[in-house]
Scaffold this motif. Structure first.
Motif, PDB file in Angstrom:
ATOM      1  N   TYR B  20       7.273 -18.969  13.090  1.00  0.00           N
ATOM      2  CA  TYR B  20       6.473 -19.379  14.568  1.00  0.00           C
ATOM      3  C   TYR B  20       6.196 -18.088  15.294  1.00  0.00           C
ATOM      4  O   TYR B  20       5.310 -17.980  15.916  1.00  0.00           O
ATOM      5  N   MET B  24       2.549 -17.402  16.536  1.00  0.00           N
ATOM      6  CA  MET B  24       2.389 -17.113  18.026  1.00  0.00           C
ATOM      7  C   MET B  24       1.726 -15.788  18.183  1.00  0.00           C
ATOM      8  O   MET B  24       0.811 -15.415  19.176  1.00  0.00           O
ATOM      9  N   THR B  28      -2.080 -15.373  19.889  1.00  0.00           N
ATOM     10  CA  THR B  28      -2.142 -14.856  21.452  1.00  0.00           C
ATOM     11  C   THR B  28      -2.522 -13.424  21.254  1.00  0.00           C
ATOM     12  O   THR B  28      -2.226 -12.499  22.231  1.00  0.00           O
ATOM     13  N   GLN B  34      -6.610 -16.678  22.576  1.00  0.00           N
ATOM     14  CA  GLN B  34      -5.711 -17.648  23.240  1.00  0.00           C
ATOM     15  C   GLN B  34      -6.533 -18.897  23.686  1.00  0.00           C
ATOM     16  O   GLN B  34      -6.213 -20.019  23.785  1.00  0.00           O
ATOM     17  N   PHE B  35      -7.588 -18.597  24.348  1.00  0.00           N
ATOM     18  CA  PHE B  35      -8.453 -19.488  25.218  1.00  0.00           C
ATOM     19  C   PHE B  35      -9.142 -20.473  24.188  1.00  0.00           C
ATOM     20  O   PHE B  35      -9.207 -21.595  24.545  1.00  0.00           O
ATOM     21  N   LEU B  38      -6.808 -23.057  23.052  1.00  0.00           N
ATOM     22  CA  LEU B  38      -6.538 -23.989  23.932  1.00  0.00           C
ATOM     23  C   LEU B  38      -7.603 -24.895  24.224  1.00  0.00           C
ATOM     24  O   LEU B  38      -7.402 -26.172  24.373  1.00  0.00           O
ATOM     25  N   ALA B  39      -8.886 -24.537  24.172  1.00  0.00           N
ATOM     26  CA  ALA B  39      -9.982 -25.147  24.547  1.00  0.00           C
ATOM     27  C   ALA B  39     -10.753 -25.904  23.365  1.00  0.00           C
ATOM     28  O   ALA B  39     -11.521 -26.936  23.672  1.00  0.00           O
TER      29      ALA B  39
END
Lengths: 267, 315
Positions: B20, B24, B28, B34-35, B38-39
């Protein structure tokens, strides 16, 4: 000050009459419909001279009606699960973030809620064919899920905008990565909004006619069944079915309204 | 010390779990990445699920055969649109739908404005939610059930006719059903809430002092409404009307059940192309596209008009 009270009193009385007349207007048709389900005659119409519960016992012993109830509830639950996950994700992306194309993204997000019912149903029907989804349960769940996403986004975004940014920053400062900060700070804060949106989606899906009608297979959802029965003639049996559906939706609606209000007050 | 406590929780263990942590770290690595993570899914969903169906409908409306039978070649054509403009049989339900939607929207506005006004201005804060909730209950009930309720209300042996008969006003029942009247009652009944809520939230924001000031300056009730409340709630009126208009044009079951042969709306015309054999789909798609475009143009022009009205008033 007294003069002022005097001045507004006339308006007040007039407007309160309008309000209560409106209450009558929205309630009376439904009350009449419920009453008609107790009429001891096959013939729909007033006056009602004798009463019976036969139509209700009939509904609860009718296997087709009961399975239709189950079918509609299953569709509502599954489509709501999809809408809530997708809607929350979109809301997190859109709220408080600036990026190129955000306005367009938001516009397209609310699009399914603005397309008039029949056009939305037709578009989904054509697209289901394109994707190779056969008419039936899967197609209805998919269409309801897409249609309900905008409502989840709007409700969750409203709640998200009140989350103090400092809380997330504090979590990040203490070493939480973005995912854990979301899971432990943002998500718990969103629970009331997510629950409220879920109930709204459940009711929207359970009540939906036009999408279920155009995307359904041989098995009807509850509104489609009532529509089919109505087209072949009115009968108190339909009133009994409609009343059970009405009670279900009204009770869930009122409970959810109170529940979300209480949760909002607490936090 | 802090590390010890955090490791005892599920999240603590997750955070220090190797795979994990690596994942991560990768996700990130930069704000940009990261964006994107998310997007990616929301953008993909919106493009394929929200925009996709509309674009596919547009595409099908421009073809001569859909679904394509094996061995047949699909051609692009404007034939389906020409069919609409070439035959006046289709214009009638089309313009009827737009006119009905406009008239019903206006009726809804006139009916709900005083109700919203009463709720926002004359009910104490504490009771407002209760009064509003009372009105919300019937709106949780579905479209079909409420349409049926109107059928029972307005039928020849319905409650209205019985009441009129008992009062001795009529001898024979008035045939309300299967007319534009019964359809109007039904559609206003179904859409009232979508008008009421925007009006209520607009009126609620209006400071009470404004009306009082106008009253102190000698304005009567009508003047106060026309010069103070109305101009300041144009935003609510505009969004309520847009919403109700769009919803009204989309009703299918309600016109089928409450209307008659003389009130056929465009939704029924469109639906007709999908109930028969598949090769009528392109025409149905074209008609749905025409309907949607017309509704969008009308609501956009209306909103622009209302906006300029608001700005004009501020000067």
């Amino acid at each position: 000050m007294n003069n002022r009270v005097e001045l507004f009193r006339g308006n007040r009385i007039f407007l309160s009459c309008v309000y209560w007349a409106f209450v009558l207007y929205v309630f009376v048709p439904l009350i009449l419909m419920v009453l008609m389900g107790f009429k001891d005659s096959k013939f729909i119409g007033f006056p009602i001279r004798s009463w019976t519960l036969d139509w209700y016992t009939g509904v609860f012993s009718d296997a087709q009606v009961l399975s239709t109830f189950g079918y509609s509830v299953a569709i509502a639950v599954l489509s709501t699960l999809i809408s809530v996950v997708v809607g929350t994700w979109i809301a997190v992306l859109l709220e408080g973030r600036k990026f190129v194309g955000r306005g367009v993204t938001f516009g397209l997000t609310v699009l399914p809620a603005l397309v008039p019912g029949i056009i939305s149903a037709i578009a989904f029907r054509i697209y289901a064919r394109y994707l190779g989804i056969e008419p039936g349960m899967g197609a209805i769940i998919w269409a309801h899920a897409v249609h309900n996403v905008p409502f989840v986004v709007l409700v969750v975004m409203a709640r998200l905008s009140t989350l103090p940014k400092s809380q997330i920053e504090a979590a990040r400062d203490l070493g939480a990565d973005p995912f854990i900060a979301f899971a432990r700070i943002t998500l718990p804060y969103l629970v009331p909004a997510i629950l409220g949106a879920s109930i709204f989606c459940l009711l929207l899906s359970f009540d939906d006619f036009v999408r279920s009608f155009f995307l359904g297979g041989y098995e009807p959802t509850l509104p489609v069944l009532i529509f089919a029965k109505l087209k072949s003639g009115m009968s108190p049996e339909i009133n009994a079915i409609a009343t059970v559906a009405l009670l279900l939706t009204a009770v869930i609606g009122v409970w959810a309204e109170r529940f979300t209000r209480r949760m909002n007050k607490e936090s | 010390m802090a590390k010890e406590t955090s490791e005892r929780t599920f999240w603590g263990r997750l955070a220090s779990w190797g795979p994990y942590h690596a994942l991560m770290h990768l996700a990130t690595a930069s704000p940009r990445r990261q964006f994107l993570i998310l997007a990616a899914f929301p953008i993909l969903w919106i493009l394929t699920q929200h925009l996709g169906p509309m674009l596919q409908m547009l595409r099908v409306s421009l073809t001569d055969a859909y679904p394509v039978a094996p061995g047949v070649e699909q051609h692009f054509t404007l034939e389906n649109y020409a069919r609409f403009f070439g035959d006046s049989i289709f214009w009638q339900p089309f313009f009827r739908t737009l006119i009905f939607a406009g008239v019903f929207t206006f009726c809804t506005l006139v009916l709900t404005y005083p109700v919203a006004y009463f709720l926002a201005r004359h009910v104490s804060r504490k009771n407002q939610m209760l009064f509003l909730l009372l009105l919300l209950i019937p709106f949780w009930v579905g479209e079909i059930v409420r349409t049926y309720a109107i059928m029972i209300l307005l039928g020849n042996t319905g409650a209205v006719n019985l009441a009129l008969k008992t009062l001795g006003l009529i001898d024979r029942p008035i045939p309300f059903m299967y007319t534009s009247f019964s359809m109007g009652v039904g559609i206003v009944y179904l859409t009232a809430l979508y008008m009421l809520l925007p009006l209520y939230s607009a009126l609620e924001k209006l400071p009470k002092s404004m009306n009082e000031a106008a009253a102190d300056l000698g304005a009567g009730a009508w003047t106060r409404f026309r010069r103070v409340s109305l101009p300041l709630t144009i935003e609510g009126i505009s969004s309520g009307c847009t919403l109700v208009f769009l919803i009204s044009t989309g009703f299918y079951a309600t016109p089928v059940l409450l209307g008659g042969p003389s009130t056929t709306v465009f939704a029924e015309t469109i639906a007709g192309f999908f109930h028969v054999a598949g090769d009528e789909w392109p025409t149905g798609a074209a008609f749905a596209t025409i309907m949607f475009m017309a509704a969008l143009i009308i609501t956009t022009v209306f909103q622009k008009l209302m906006n300029s009205l608001r700005k004009g008033d501020k000067k």
